[in-house]
Design an enzyme around this catalytic site. Sequence first.
Site: not given
Length: 467
Positions: A198, A228-229
Site C-alpha cells: 500500500t 480492504g480499507d
Amino acid sequence: MKFNATILVSAILLALFSTRSTHSEEPAMKPTWAIVIHGGAGSSPAQLGDASSRQRTAVLQRALQTGRDMLAGGGTAMDTVEAVIRTLEDNPIFNAGRGSVLTNDRRVEMDASVMDDKTLGCGAVAGVTKVKNPISLARQVMTNTKHVLLVGPGADEFAETQQVPLVDPKYFLSQHDDDEAANIASVNQEEDESHLGTVGCVVLDSHGNLAAGTSTGGTAKKLPGRVGDSPIVGAGTYAANGLCAVSGTGVGEEYIRNSVAYDIAAQMRYASKSLESSVTEIMQNRLQPGIGGLIAVSQTGEIVMQHNTPGMSCAAADSTGRFETHLILDNGGAPADQTNSPEAEITALIQQQASDWNAGDIDAFMDVYWKSDQLTFSSAGEVTRGFDATWQRYKKRYPTSKEMGKLTFTELEFLPLSGAAMQVLGVWKLERDEPMGGRFTLVFQRFPEGWRIVHDHTSKFADPTPQ
C-alpha cells in the site's frame, strides 16, 4: 545632556538584548505546508534486504521531492496527493499500481481513494484491472460523478470514459515474471505476507487545505473481489477541514472494523486530543500489534508517523526545511512515554522475534528467552527444560529457512502477574508449504538486562491454515 545620552544608549542596548532574548524564546515557526507519504508497513529493513532497502529509500525520496516542489510552488493539496501517489504507483517496488500483488487466481485487482477536506469530497475505486493509476480514477469519481465508490467492471467501464491512462492487464503481470523482480519487495510479498504494501500521501498546502489519498494492490493471494480499507473513506483514508488528513497501511479488515482514519479525526474533534495522542491511541490500544501503520498531518502542520510492525516505509517534508525518509521509526514513531510501558516493551520484543525468525536467524530469535536451566518450553504435549535444550529443539525442528517459513504473532493480550512479570496470550501463524498455526502463552519476567521469556506454552489449531 550627558546623563540623558547615557540613559538613551543604555535604553537602546537594553532594547536590543531584550529583542534578541525574546526572539530566541519564540517557538519555531509553524509550517505553511507539510507532506507525509508511506509505502507500506510490515517488514523491517533487515527483512527487505540491502538492495531493496536502498531502492525503496531512493523512490521515497524522489516522490517526496515531487511533492515538496509542488507545495513550495503553491500547488494544491489534492494535486500534490495525486501526483505523489502516481509516482509510487508507477514503481513496481510498491504494492500499488504497477507493483500490485496478485489474487489467488493470478490477477491484479487494485483499490484507491482520495479525500478533500474543504467539502468532505471523496472518491474511490475498488477491484479495477486496467487502470494504470487508480488514484487518478478515484479523483475522477470524486469530481465527475455524484458517487463516492465504484467497483469492479463498472469502475473499469467508467475509466474508459475518463482521461486516465489505461493499460493491458499484462502490464501488471510482466514484472512478476521478471527474474530481476526477485529483489522487489512488492513481488516478495507473495511469499512474505508480513510486508503489508500500500502507498499513501497526506498533505497540508499553503492555502490551508488538507487532502489524503491511498492506493493498493491489496493482500497477496486474496480472494477475487476482496476489498480492504484503502478505498473505504473513514477506514484507510480521511481528511477533515480544521482537523487532519490520514492514510493507513496494514491489515485492511482491522482498519475497517475500527474505522481507523475517521476515529483519529473524531478524537481530535470531540475529545480535543492532539493528532499525536489520537494516532497513538489507535496504534497502541485499538489495533493489535503487527497490524500496520499510519501517517497523518494536522491543520497546523503537525506530522505524525507511527507503526506497530517491524518497519514502515515513510517520508515527510515541510516548509521549515524538514526532509526525511525512513524504513523503520524509533519506537515505531510512538512518543517515549508510551514506549516505556511493559506492554510496549514486550510487544517490541515479540515483533523483533518474528522479524529475526523471518530472516532465518534462530539464534537471534532465541535472544529474548531466559538463558537458564529453569526455562520451560511446552509444545505438542512435550516439555523441554533449559535454554540449551530449547534452542536445540528449535534447531532440530526447523533446520532450514524452508521449514521455518514466515512467522506472524497477532491478537496479543497482556495479563500483569506482578510488577516484574507479565503473561502474554496470542496467536501464531507459520506460512510455508505445510502451514501451521495456534495459540501461545508466554510468561515474561523482568531482569536487569530487560524482559525475558521464562515459560513458553504453544498449542496448534486443528485447522492447518487458521484465519
